[in-house]
Design a protein around this motif. Structure first.
Motif, mmCIF file in Angstrom:
data_model
loop_
_atom_site.group_PDB
_atom_site.id
_atom_site.type_symbol
_atom_site.label_atom_id
_atom_site.label_comp_id
_atom_site.label_asym_id
_atom_site.label_seq_id
_atom_site.Cartn_x
_atom_site.Cartn_y
_atom_site.Cartn_z
ATOM 1 N N UNK A 1 0.827 -1.195 0.000
ATOM 2 C CA UNK A 1 0.000 0.000 0.000
ATOM 3 C C UNK A 1 0.870 1.256 0.000
ATOM 4 N N UNK A 2 0.538 2.212 -0.829
ATOM 5 C CA UNK A 2 1.214 3.509 -0.694
ATOM 6 C C UNK A 2 0.784 4.174 0.608
ATOM 7 N N UNK A 3 1.530 5.171 1.036
ATOM 8 C CA UNK A 3 1.271 5.808 2.329
ATOM 9 C C UNK A 3 -0.147 6.343 2.454
ATOM 10 N N UNK A 4 -0.689 6.878 1.352
ATOM 11 C CA UNK A 4 -2.021 7.484 1.445
ATOM 12 C C UNK A 4 -3.122 6.450 1.641
ATOM 13 N N UNK A 5 -2.791 5.157 1.472
ATOM 14 C CA UNK A 5 -3.795 4.105 1.645
ATOM 15 C C UNK A 5 -3.502 3.221 2.856
ATOM 16 N N UNK A 6 -2.594 3.641 3.716
ATOM 17 C CA UNK A 6 -2.177 2.767 4.812
ATOM 18 C C UNK A 6 -3.305 2.492 5.807
ATOM 19 N N UNK A 7 -4.310 3.389 5.871
ATOM 20 C CA UNK A 7 -5.412 3.187 6.814
ATOM 21 C C UNK A 7 -6.637 2.556 6.167
ATOM 22 N N UNK A 8 -6.511 2.173 4.903
ATOM 23 C CA UNK A 8 -7.653 1.566 4.212
ATOM 24 C C UNK A 8 -7.668 0.054 4.419
ATOM 25 N N UNK A 9 -8.721 -0.579 3.932
ATOM 26 C CA UNK A 9 -8.817 -2.034 3.994
ATOM 27 C C UNK A 9 -9.468 -2.533 2.714
ATOM 28 N N UNK A 10 -9.594 -3.844 2.591
ATOM 29 C CA UNK A 10 -10.277 -4.436 1.443
ATOM 30 C C UNK A 10 -11.236 -5.508 1.949
ATOM 31 N N UNK A 11 -12.208 -5.839 1.120
ATOM 32 C CA UNK A 11 -13.248 -6.769 1.546
ATOM 33 C C UNK A 11 -12.676 -8.141 1.885
#
Length: 262
Positions: free
Chosen positions: A154-164
Protein backbone atom coordinates in the motif's frame (compact mmCIF):
# COMPACT_ATOMS: atom_id res chain seq x y z
CA UNK A 1 -7.32 -10.91 -14.04
CA UNK A 2 -10.00 -12.40 -16.26
CA UNK A 3 -12.67 -10.15 -17.80
CA UNK A 4 -16.31 -10.23 -16.69
CA UNK A 5 -17.95 -13.58 -17.54
CA UNK A 6 -20.11 -13.37 -20.70
CA UNK A 7 -23.26 -14.51 -18.81
CA UNK A 8 -22.81 -11.58 -16.41
CA UNK A 9 -22.41 -9.10 -19.26
CA UNK A 10 -25.48 -10.51 -21.00
CA UNK A 11 -27.59 -10.41 -17.84
CA UNK A 12 -26.61 -6.80 -17.12
CA UNK A 13 -27.10 -5.51 -20.66
CA UNK A 14 -30.18 -7.51 -21.62
CA UNK A 15 -31.76 -7.96 -18.19
CA UNK A 16 -33.83 -5.57 -16.09
CA UNK A 17 -30.85 -3.44 -14.94
CA UNK A 18 -30.03 0.13 -15.91
CA UNK A 19 -27.04 -1.06 -17.99
CA UNK A 20 -27.46 -0.72 -21.76
CA UNK A 21 -23.86 -1.32 -22.85
CA UNK A 22 -20.72 -2.56 -21.13
CA UNK A 23 -17.07 -1.92 -22.01
CA UNK A 24 -14.18 -3.79 -20.39
CA UNK A 25 -10.54 -2.68 -20.22
CA UNK A 26 -7.68 -4.71 -18.79
CA UNK A 27 -5.87 -1.39 -18.25
CA UNK A 28 -6.92 2.19 -18.87
CA UNK A 29 -6.20 5.70 -17.69
CA UNK A 30 -9.49 6.08 -15.80
CA UNK A 31 -12.95 4.60 -16.22
CA UNK A 32 -14.41 8.04 -15.51
CA UNK A 33 -12.21 9.59 -18.19
CA UNK A 34 -13.38 7.01 -20.72
CA UNK A 35 -17.00 7.60 -19.76
CA UNK A 36 -16.51 11.36 -20.14
CA UNK A 37 -15.09 10.88 -23.63
CA UNK A 38 -17.99 8.60 -24.54
CA UNK A 39 -20.58 11.13 -23.40
CA UNK A 40 -19.05 13.74 -25.72
CA UNK A 41 -20.13 11.37 -28.50
CA UNK A 42 -23.64 11.11 -27.10
CA UNK A 43 -23.37 7.89 -25.09
CA UNK A 44 -26.75 6.87 -23.75
CA UNK A 45 -27.67 6.39 -20.12
CA UNK A 46 -26.58 2.99 -18.91
CA UNK A 47 -23.10 2.77 -20.44
CA UNK A 48 -20.97 0.84 -17.94
CA UNK A 49 -17.17 1.11 -18.20
CA UNK A 50 -15.23 -1.49 -16.17
CA UNK A 51 -11.47 -1.90 -15.78
CA UNK A 52 -9.04 -4.19 -14.01
CA UNK A 53 -6.38 -1.51 -13.56
CA UNK A 54 -6.24 2.27 -13.80
CA UNK A 55 -3.08 4.26 -14.50
CA UNK A 56 -4.62 7.68 -13.76
CA UNK A 57 -7.63 7.03 -11.54
CA UNK A 58 -9.05 10.00 -9.68
CA UNK A 59 -10.79 10.45 -6.38
CA UNK A 60 -12.52 13.45 -4.83
CA UNK A 61 -10.79 16.85 -4.87
CA UNK A 62 -8.40 15.71 -7.62
CA UNK A 63 -6.69 13.01 -5.57
CA UNK A 64 -5.27 9.97 -7.33
CA UNK A 65 -6.97 6.59 -6.93
CA UNK A 66 -4.38 3.82 -6.86
CA UNK A 67 -5.62 0.37 -7.91
CA UNK A 68 -3.10 -2.30 -9.00
CA UNK A 69 -4.33 -5.04 -11.32
CA UNK A 70 -6.57 -7.63 -9.71
CA UNK A 71 -7.17 -5.73 -6.48
CA UNK A 72 -10.33 -3.76 -7.08
CA UNK A 73 -13.71 -3.36 -8.69
CA UNK A 74 -13.44 -0.23 -10.83
CA UNK A 75 -16.32 1.06 -12.90
CA UNK A 76 -18.10 4.15 -14.14
CA UNK A 77 -21.75 4.41 -15.10
CA UNK A 78 -23.24 7.03 -17.41
CA UNK A 79 -26.51 8.54 -16.16
CA UNK A 80 -28.84 11.08 -17.73
CA UNK A 81 -31.23 11.97 -14.89
CA UNK A 82 -34.54 13.64 -15.60
CA UNK A 83 -34.52 15.26 -12.16
CA UNK A 84 -33.49 18.92 -11.65
CA UNK A 85 -29.76 19.59 -11.56
CA UNK A 86 -30.15 20.72 -7.95
CA UNK A 87 -30.87 17.10 -6.95
CA UNK A 88 -27.72 15.69 -8.54
CA UNK A 89 -25.70 16.41 -5.39
CA UNK A 90 -27.61 13.52 -3.82
CA UNK A 91 -26.17 10.95 -6.26
CA UNK A 92 -22.90 10.41 -4.34
CA UNK A 93 -24.92 9.67 -1.19
CA UNK A 94 -27.30 7.39 -3.07
CA UNK A 95 -24.39 5.47 -4.57
CA UNK A 96 -22.75 5.17 -1.16
CA UNK A 97 -25.94 3.72 0.29
CA UNK A 98 -26.09 1.17 -2.53
CA UNK A 99 -22.46 0.22 -1.85
CA UNK A 100 -23.20 -0.34 1.83
CA UNK A 101 -26.30 -2.40 1.12
CA UNK A 102 -24.40 -4.56 -1.36
CA UNK A 103 -21.23 -5.08 0.67
CA UNK A 104 -23.25 -5.95 3.75
CA UNK A 105 -24.63 -8.97 1.88
CA UNK A 106 -21.09 -10.20 1.28
CA UNK A 107 -19.86 -9.39 4.80
CA UNK A 108 -22.91 -9.96 7.00
CA UNK A 109 -20.88 -10.41 10.19
CA UNK A 110 -18.98 -7.15 9.99
CA UNK A 111 -19.74 -3.49 10.57
CA UNK A 112 -20.48 -1.72 7.26
CA UNK A 113 -21.12 2.02 7.53
CA UNK A 114 -20.74 5.31 5.67
CA UNK A 115 -18.72 8.45 6.28
CA UNK A 116 -20.32 11.55 4.83
CA UNK A 117 -20.61 12.09 1.99
CA UNK A 118 -19.66 8.88 0.22
CA UNK A 119 -16.89 6.83 1.82
CA UNK A 120 -17.64 3.19 2.57
CA UNK A 121 -16.27 2.07 5.95
CA UNK A 122 -15.84 -1.60 6.80
CA UNK A 123 -14.88 -2.19 10.44
CA UNK A 124 -14.14 1.52 10.60
CA UNK A 125 -11.68 1.63 7.71
CA UNK A 126 -12.20 2.96 4.20
CA UNK A 127 -12.88 0.25 1.62
CA UNK A 128 -14.36 2.17 -1.30
CA UNK A 129 -14.73 5.61 -2.78
CA UNK A 130 -16.99 7.39 -5.24
CA UNK A 131 -16.46 10.20 -7.75
CA UNK A 132 -19.52 11.78 -9.38
CA UNK A 133 -19.01 14.26 -12.22
CA UNK A 134 -21.45 16.21 -14.34
CA UNK A 135 -20.15 16.52 -17.91
CA UNK A 136 -21.51 16.87 -21.44
CA UNK A 137 -25.07 16.93 -20.16
CA UNK A 138 -24.65 13.61 -18.34
CA UNK A 139 -23.65 12.49 -14.86
CA UNK A 140 -20.78 10.01 -14.49
CA UNK A 141 -20.80 7.87 -11.36
CA UNK A 142 -17.37 6.36 -10.73
CA UNK A 143 -16.85 3.67 -8.10
CA UNK A 144 -13.71 2.03 -6.78
CA UNK A 145 -14.02 -0.84 -4.29
CA UNK A 146 -10.98 -2.39 -2.63
CA UNK A 147 -11.83 -6.06 -3.15
CA UNK A 148 -8.57 -7.88 -2.34
CA UNK A 149 -5.45 -6.08 -1.19
CA UNK A 150 -3.96 -9.04 0.67
CA UNK A 151 -0.19 -9.17 0.18
CA UNK A 152 -0.30 -6.00 -1.92
CA UNK A 153 1.97 -3.09 -0.99
CA UNK A 154 0.00 0.00 0.00
CA UNK A 155 1.21 3.51 -0.69
CA UNK A 156 1.27 5.81 2.33
CA UNK A 157 -2.02 7.48 1.44
CA UNK A 158 -3.80 4.11 1.64
CA UNK A 159 -2.18 2.77 4.81
CA UNK A 160 -5.41 3.19 6.81
CA UNK A 161 -7.65 1.57 4.21
CA UNK A 162 -8.82 -2.03 3.99
CA UNK A 163 -10.28 -4.44 1.44
CA UNK A 164 -13.25 -6.77 1.55
CA UNK A 165 -11.17 -9.95 1.33
CA UNK A 166 -8.92 -8.80 4.18
CA UNK A 167 -11.91 -8.27 6.43
CA UNK A 168 -13.67 -11.47 5.40
CA UNK A 169 -10.51 -13.60 5.50
CA UNK A 170 -11.51 -15.20 2.21
CA UNK A 171 -11.89 -14.45 -1.49
CA UNK A 172 -14.68 -12.07 -2.54
CA UNK A 173 -15.97 -12.48 -6.10
CA UNK A 174 -15.88 -9.03 -7.62
CA UNK A 175 -18.20 -9.97 -10.47
CA UNK A 176 -20.88 -11.12 -8.03
CA UNK A 177 -20.25 -7.85 -6.22
CA UNK A 178 -20.74 -5.90 -9.46
CA UNK A 179 -23.96 -7.77 -10.30
CA UNK A 180 -25.36 -7.01 -6.85
CA UNK A 181 -24.32 -3.36 -7.00
CA UNK A 182 -25.94 -2.79 -10.38
CA UNK A 183 -29.11 -4.60 -9.34
CA UNK A 184 -29.59 -2.54 -6.19
CA UNK A 185 -28.52 0.70 -7.88
CA UNK A 186 -31.00 0.20 -10.73
CA UNK A 187 -33.88 -0.04 -8.26
CA UNK A 188 -32.66 2.78 -6.05
CA UNK A 189 -32.02 5.08 -9.04
CA UNK A 190 -35.51 4.56 -10.43
CA UNK A 191 -37.00 5.43 -7.04
CA UNK A 192 -34.65 8.41 -6.70
CA UNK A 193 -35.88 9.95 -9.94
CA UNK A 194 -39.42 9.87 -8.57
CA UNK A 195 -38.59 11.00 -5.01
CA UNK A 196 -34.99 12.31 -4.89
CA UNK A 197 -34.69 12.68 -1.11
CA UNK A 198 -36.69 9.60 -0.15
CA UNK A 199 -33.60 7.42 0.43
CA UNK A 200 -32.04 9.76 2.96
CA UNK A 201 -33.53 8.10 6.03
CA UNK A 202 -31.82 4.86 5.00
CA UNK A 203 -28.60 6.80 4.42
CA UNK A 204 -28.78 8.50 7.82
CA UNK A 205 -29.17 5.16 9.61
CA UNK A 206 -25.91 3.97 8.07
CA UNK A 207 -23.97 7.21 8.37
CA UNK A 208 -21.30 6.87 11.07
CA UNK A 209 -20.62 10.61 10.84
CA UNK A 210 -23.91 11.60 12.47
CA UNK A 211 -23.68 12.07 16.22
CA UNK A 212 -19.88 12.38 16.00
CA UNK A 213 -17.63 15.32 16.64
CA UNK A 214 -16.00 16.18 13.34
CA UNK A 215 -13.47 18.49 11.76
CA UNK A 216 -14.36 19.67 8.26
CA UNK A 217 -11.66 21.04 5.98
CA UNK A 218 -13.20 23.26 3.32
CA UNK A 219 -10.19 23.80 1.11
CA UNK A 220 -11.95 25.92 -1.46
CA UNK A 221 -12.52 28.57 1.21
CA UNK A 222 -9.41 27.87 3.19
CA UNK A 223 -11.52 27.42 6.30
CA UNK A 224 -11.95 24.73 8.91
CA UNK A 225 -15.04 23.89 10.93
CA UNK A 226 -15.22 21.78 14.06
CA UNK A 227 -18.36 20.65 15.82
CA UNK A 228 -21.05 18.00 16.17
CA UNK A 229 -22.49 16.41 13.01
CA UNK A 230 -26.23 16.39 13.67
CA UNK A 231 -28.01 15.57 10.41
CA UNK A 232 -28.00 15.37 6.62
CA UNK A 233 -30.52 17.74 5.05
CA UNK A 234 -32.72 17.16 1.99
CA UNK A 235 -30.03 18.57 -0.33
CA UNK A 236 -27.41 16.11 0.99
CA UNK A 237 -25.52 18.72 3.03
CA UNK A 238 -24.03 17.73 6.38
CA UNK A 239 -25.35 19.84 9.25
CA UNK A 240 -22.67 20.64 11.81
CA UNK A 241 -23.34 22.42 15.10
CA UNK A 242 -20.30 24.55 15.77
CA UNK A 243 -18.86 25.39 19.16
CA UNK A 244 -20.79 28.66 19.30
CA UNK A 245 -24.08 26.82 18.82
CA UNK A 246 -24.65 27.77 15.19
CA UNK A 247 -25.65 25.08 12.68
CA UNK A 248 -23.64 25.17 9.45
CA UNK A 249 -24.66 23.33 6.27
CA UNK A 250 -21.56 21.75 4.72
CA UNK A 251 -22.00 20.98 1.02
CA UNK A 252 -18.43 19.99 0.26
CA UNK A 253 -15.30 19.33 2.26
CA UNK A 254 -13.11 16.68 3.87
CA UNK A 255 -14.65 15.31 7.07
CA UNK A 256 -12.52 13.81 9.82
CA UNK A 257 -14.11 11.88 12.67
CA UNK A 258 -12.65 13.08 15.94
CA UNK A 259 -11.92 10.98 18.99
CA UNK A 260 -13.48 12.05 22.29
CA UNK A 261 -10.16 13.48 23.45
CA UNK A 262 -9.59 15.58 20.30
Amino acid sequence: MSPPPPPLVSSLVHGPSIVTDMQWFARCDSTNAIAVRQTSGGAAQGLLVVADEQSAGRGRHGRSWVAPAGTSLLFSLVLRPVTPVTTHALLPLLTALVLAETVERHLPDFDVALKWPNDLLVTGRKAAGILVEGVNGAVIVGVGVNVDWREVHRPDELRDSTSLAEVAGRDVDRWRLLAGLIGIFSRRYEQWQELPADFLDSYRRRCATLGRRVRVERGWRGTMLQGLATDVDSSGALLVQSRDGQTVAVHTGDVHHLRPAD
